[in-house]
Write a protein that holds these residues in place. Structure first.
Motif, mmCIF file in Angstrom:
data_model
loop_
_atom_site.group_PDB
_atom_site.id
_atom_site.type_symbol
_atom_site.label_atom_id
_atom_site.label_comp_id
_atom_site.label_asym_id
_atom_site.label_seq_id
_atom_site.Cartn_x
_atom_site.Cartn_y
_atom_site.Cartn_z
ATOM 1 N N LEU A 196 0.828 -1.209 0.000
ATOM 2 C CA LEU A 196 0.000 0.000 0.000
ATOM 3 C C LEU A 196 0.863 1.258 0.000
ATOM 4 O O LEU A 196 0.495 2.263 -0.619
ATOM 5 C CB LEU A 196 -0.972 -0.002 1.181
ATOM 6 N N VAL A 251 -7.063 4.082 -5.283
ATOM 7 C CA VAL A 251 -8.094 3.310 -4.588
ATOM 8 C C VAL A 251 -8.348 1.995 -5.326
ATOM 9 O O VAL A 251 -8.439 0.931 -4.691
ATOM 10 C CB VAL A 251 -9.402 4.130 -4.435
ATOM 11 N N ALA A 309 -5.435 -0.220 -4.646
ATOM 12 C CA ALA A 309 -5.412 -0.627 -3.236
ATOM 13 C C ALA A 309 -6.445 -1.713 -2.964
ATOM 14 O O ALA A 309 -6.159 -2.683 -2.249
ATOM 15 C CB ALA A 309 -5.639 0.583 -2.339
ATOM 16 N N ILE A 310 -7.646 -1.551 -3.511
ATOM 17 C CA ILE A 310 -8.682 -2.572 -3.337
ATOM 18 C C ILE A 310 -8.242 -3.877 -3.980
ATOM 19 O O ILE A 310 -8.315 -4.943 -3.361
ATOM 20 C CB ILE A 310 -10.029 -2.089 -3.919
ATOM 21 N N HIS A 316 -5.435 -5.469 -1.920
ATOM 22 C CA HIS A 316 -5.895 -6.048 -0.659
ATOM 23 C C HIS A 316 -6.623 -7.370 -0.903
ATOM 24 O O HIS A 316 -6.354 -8.370 -0.231
ATOM 25 C CB HIS A 316 -6.805 -5.065 0.083
ATOM 26 N N TYR A 370 -1.638 0.762 8.459
ATOM 27 C CA TYR A 370 -2.364 0.391 7.246
ATOM 28 C C TYR A 370 -3.600 1.282 7.079
ATOM 29 O O TYR A 370 -3.858 1.790 5.988
ATOM 30 C CB TYR A 370 -2.741 -1.088 7.313
ATOM 31 N N TRP A 379 -4.495 4.055 3.968
ATOM 32 C CA TRP A 379 -5.779 4.142 3.269
ATOM 33 C C TRP A 379 -6.385 5.537 3.431
ATOM 34 O O TRP A 379 -6.878 6.129 2.467
ATOM 35 C CB TRP A 379 -6.767 3.101 3.819
ATOM 36 N N THR A 380 -6.350 6.045 4.653
ATOM 37 C CA THR A 380 -6.918 7.367 4.938
ATOM 38 C C THR A 380 -6.202 8.435 4.125
ATOM 39 O O THR A 380 -6.841 9.358 3.598
ATOM 40 C CB THR A 380 -6.825 7.671 6.453
ATOM 41 N N ALA A 438 -12.170 5.312 4.772
ATOM 42 C CA ALA A 438 -11.125 4.282 4.762
ATOM 43 C C ALA A 438 -11.551 3.070 5.589
ATOM 44 O O ALA A 438 -11.335 1.923 5.178
ATOM 45 C CB ALA A 438 -9.807 4.864 5.287
ATOM 46 N N LEU A 478 -14.065 1.046 3.536
ATOM 47 C CA LEU A 478 -13.359 0.281 2.502
ATOM 48 C C LEU A 478 -12.660 -0.938 3.107
ATOM 49 O O LEU A 478 -12.773 -2.052 2.596
ATOM 50 C CB LEU A 478 -12.326 1.166 1.813
ATOM 51 N N LEU A 479 -11.933 -0.707 4.180
ATOM 52 C CA LEU A 479 -11.207 -1.807 4.822
ATOM 53 C C LEU A 479 -12.152 -2.859 5.379
ATOM 54 O O LEU A 479 -11.880 -4.055 5.288
ATOM 55 C CB LEU A 479 -10.322 -1.272 5.948
ATOM 56 N N CYS A 490 -13.270 -4.922 2.438
ATOM 57 C CA CYS A 490 -12.156 -5.723 1.915
ATOM 58 C C CYS A 490 -11.737 -6.819 2.891
ATOM 59 O O CYS A 490 -11.442 -7.952 2.477
ATOM 60 C CB CYS A 490 -10.966 -4.825 1.581
#
Length: 189
Positions: free
Chosen positions: A67, A81, A84-85, A88, A124, A128-129, A150, A153-154, A157
């Protein structure tokens, strides 16, 4: 650098922790899995808890390193994003047992070991933030709460490890695309 036997022990522990849970797995179970006497196992590990710490530390460190590369890349926040998605989800499902141990069993660590993993997990979330914050500052995103976004999203995921089936209808990449679509464009037409 870990020896072949240490790697074998770590893989056996991941399998057993994922299948039985950390607390239900004994050191004898791990020794049996790798064909060692319990006493001989301690030549390679200090304790079952140190083994869990090692597994969780390697897993969350990989997530963080990947990340950080995405965050530091020179691409728009929307693409960050998406990457990142995808990162993850694909890392999670390609290492499903390890991800399960990280997300479900790392809470079993005592202090200060748990704090080590918590600090890396907090990092982590910060990464994301920061991606969301960059998108907001660049006018790409309309969210008013970068950290809450964030976390949403997390949360989505992270839950993939519970329901994703490697031999299921969708690939990790297809799931990633759907998540990106929902998070970046919403449900409304």
């Amino acid at each position: 650098m870990a020896s072949n036997k240490q790697t074998e022990i770590a893989l056996a522990a991941v399998k057993l922790f994922e299948q039985k849970g950390y607390h239900a797995t004994s050191v004898q179970d791990i020794a049996d899995e790798v064909g060692l006497q319990k006493g001989s196992l301690y030549h390679y590990i200090h304790s079952k808890e140190d083994l869990l710490l090692h597994i969780a530390h390697e897993a969350i460190s990989e997530f963080n390193q990947r990340l950080e590369r995405i965050l530091n890349s020179d691409i728009p926040a929307e693409e960050k994003v998406i990457q990142a998605i995808e990162n993850h989800i694909t890392v999670s499902v390609s290492n499903l047992q390890t991800t399960t141990v990280l997300l479900r069993e790392a809470f079993s660590l005592g202090e200060p070991q748990h704090q080590v993993i918590q600090d890396l997990t907090d990092r982590y979330l910060e990464l994301w933030t920061e991606i969301i914050r960059q998108g907001k500052e660049d006018g790409e995103f309309s969210t008013s709460q970068s950290r809450v976004t964030a976390l949403a999203l997390l949360g989505a995921c992270n839950w993939v490890y519970r329901w994703f089936k490697p031999d299921g209808k969708l690939t990790a990449e297809e799931v990633s695309r759907e998540f990106s679509q929902v998070f970046l464009h919403g449900l409304l037409k």
